[in-house]
Design a protein around this motif. Structure first.
Motif, PDB file in Angstrom:
ATOM      1  N   ALA A  46      42.116  36.004  45.242  1.00 17.66           N
ATOM      2  CA  ALA A  46      41.317  37.192  45.552  1.00 17.66           C
ATOM      3  C   ALA A  46      41.812  38.392  44.759  1.00 17.66           C
ATOM      4  O   ALA A  46      41.017  39.199  44.275  1.00 17.66           O
ATOM      5  N   ALA A  47      43.125  38.509  44.603  1.00 17.69           N
ATOM      6  CA  ALA A  47      43.682  39.615  43.833  1.00 17.69           C
ATOM      7  C   ALA A  47      43.264  39.518  42.374  1.00 17.69           C
ATOM      8  O   ALA A  47      42.925  40.527  41.748  1.00 17.69           O
ATOM      9  N   ASP A  48      43.271  38.318  41.817  1.00 21.20           N
ATOM     10  CA  ASP A  48      42.836  38.127  40.430  1.00 21.20           C
ATOM     11  C   ASP A  48      41.375  38.509  40.264  1.00 21.20           C
ATOM     12  O   ASP A  48      40.991  39.164  39.298  1.00 21.20           O
ATOM     13  N   GLN A  49      40.542  38.108  41.221  1.00 19.35           N
ATOM     14  CA  GLN A  49      39.118  38.436  41.148  1.00 19.35           C
ATOM     15  C   GLN A  49      38.904  39.936  41.283  1.00 19.35           C
ATOM     16  O   GLN A  49      38.068  40.512  40.591  1.00 19.35           O
ATOM     17  N   SER A  50      39.663  40.572  42.154  1.00 26.09           N
ATOM     18  CA  SER A  50      39.537  42.020  42.343  1.00 26.09           C
ATOM     19  C   SER A  50      39.947  42.762  41.081  1.00 26.09           C
ATOM     20  O   SER A  50      39.301  43.739  40.699  1.00 26.09           O
ATOM     21  N   ALA A  51      41.010  42.310  40.447  1.00 27.02           N
ATOM     22  CA  ALA A  51      41.466  42.963  39.220  1.00 27.02           C
ATOM     23  C   ALA A  51      40.395  42.872  38.142  1.00 27.02           C
ATOM     24  O   ALA A  51      40.121  43.853  37.440  1.00 27.02           O
ATOM     25  N   GLY A  52      39.766  41.721  38.012  1.00 27.68           N
ATOM     26  CA  GLY A  52      38.698  41.552  37.019  1.00 27.68           C
ATOM     27  C   GLY A  52      37.507  42.437  37.336  1.00 27.68           C
ATOM     28  O   GLY A  52      36.920  43.056  36.444  1.00 27.68           O
ATOM     29  N   PHE A  53      37.153  42.534  38.604  1.00 30.28           N
ATOM     30  CA  PHE A  53      36.033  43.374  39.020  1.00 30.28           C
ATOM     31  C   PHE A  53      36.331  44.840  38.734  1.00 30.28           C
ATOM     32  O   PHE A  53      35.484  45.565  38.200  1.00 30.28           O
ATOM     33  N   LEU A  54      37.538  45.280  39.061  1.00 26.99           N
ATOM     34  CA  LEU A  54      37.902  46.674  38.828  1.00 26.99           C
ATOM     35  C   LEU A  54      37.948  46.990  37.333  1.00 26.99           C
ATOM     36  O   LEU A  54      37.539  48.078  36.916  1.00 26.99           O
ATOM     37  N   GLN A  66      32.486  50.063  32.753  1.00 26.43           N
ATOM     38  CA  GLN A  66      31.117  50.558  32.937  1.00 26.43           C
ATOM     39  C   GLN A  66      31.116  52.067  33.177  1.00 26.43           C
ATOM     40  O   GLN A  66      30.275  52.783  32.622  1.00 26.43           O
ATOM     41  N   VAL A  67      32.038  52.549  33.990  1.00 30.76           N
ATOM     42  CA  VAL A  67      32.120  53.986  34.269  1.00 30.76           C
ATOM     43  C   VAL A  67      32.467  54.743  32.983  1.00 30.76           C
ATOM     44  O   VAL A  67      31.881  55.798  32.694  1.00 30.76           O
ATOM     45  N   LYS A  68      33.381  54.201  32.214  1.00 28.31           N
ATOM     46  CA  LYS A  68      33.766  54.842  30.952  1.00 28.31           C
ATOM     47  C   LYS A  68      32.572  54.928  30.007  1.00 28.31           C
ATOM     48  O   LYS A  68      32.337  55.961  29.378  1.00 28.31           O
TER      49      LYS A  68
END
Length: 79
Positions: free
Chosen positions: A40-48, A54-56
């Motif tokens: 889950a942490a790996d997936q969250s890091a990729g999402f962030l 995208q924000v940049k």
């Protein structure tokens, strides 16, 4: 050895075996939870990371839009 002592030893042995099974089960559950948490942490890091990019990109587009509106952008073509 009396029957009572034999029964007490047998009960102790069964209790110890059950305890070991319970401990093993708890260890397995803890390892599974740890592995799922790492995934889950790996997936969250990729999402962030993706969201940050995208924000940049959106911010850069807004900056370019303001520059073009003010006439100081690189894409300004004078007619």
């Amino acid at each position: 050895m009396s029957s009572t002592q034999f029964n007490a030893g047998e009960t102790h042995g069964k209790t110890q075996a059950k305890t070991e099974q319970l401990v093993d089960s708890c260890k397995d559950a803890a390892n599974t939870a740890r592995d799922r948490s790492a995934q889950a942490a790996d997936q969250s890091a990729g999402f962030l990371q993706q969201t940050g990019e995208q924000v940049k990109s959106m911010a850069q587009g807004a900056i370019d839009g303001v520059k073009n509106t003010l006439g100081v952008g690189d894409n300004n073509t004078k007619k």
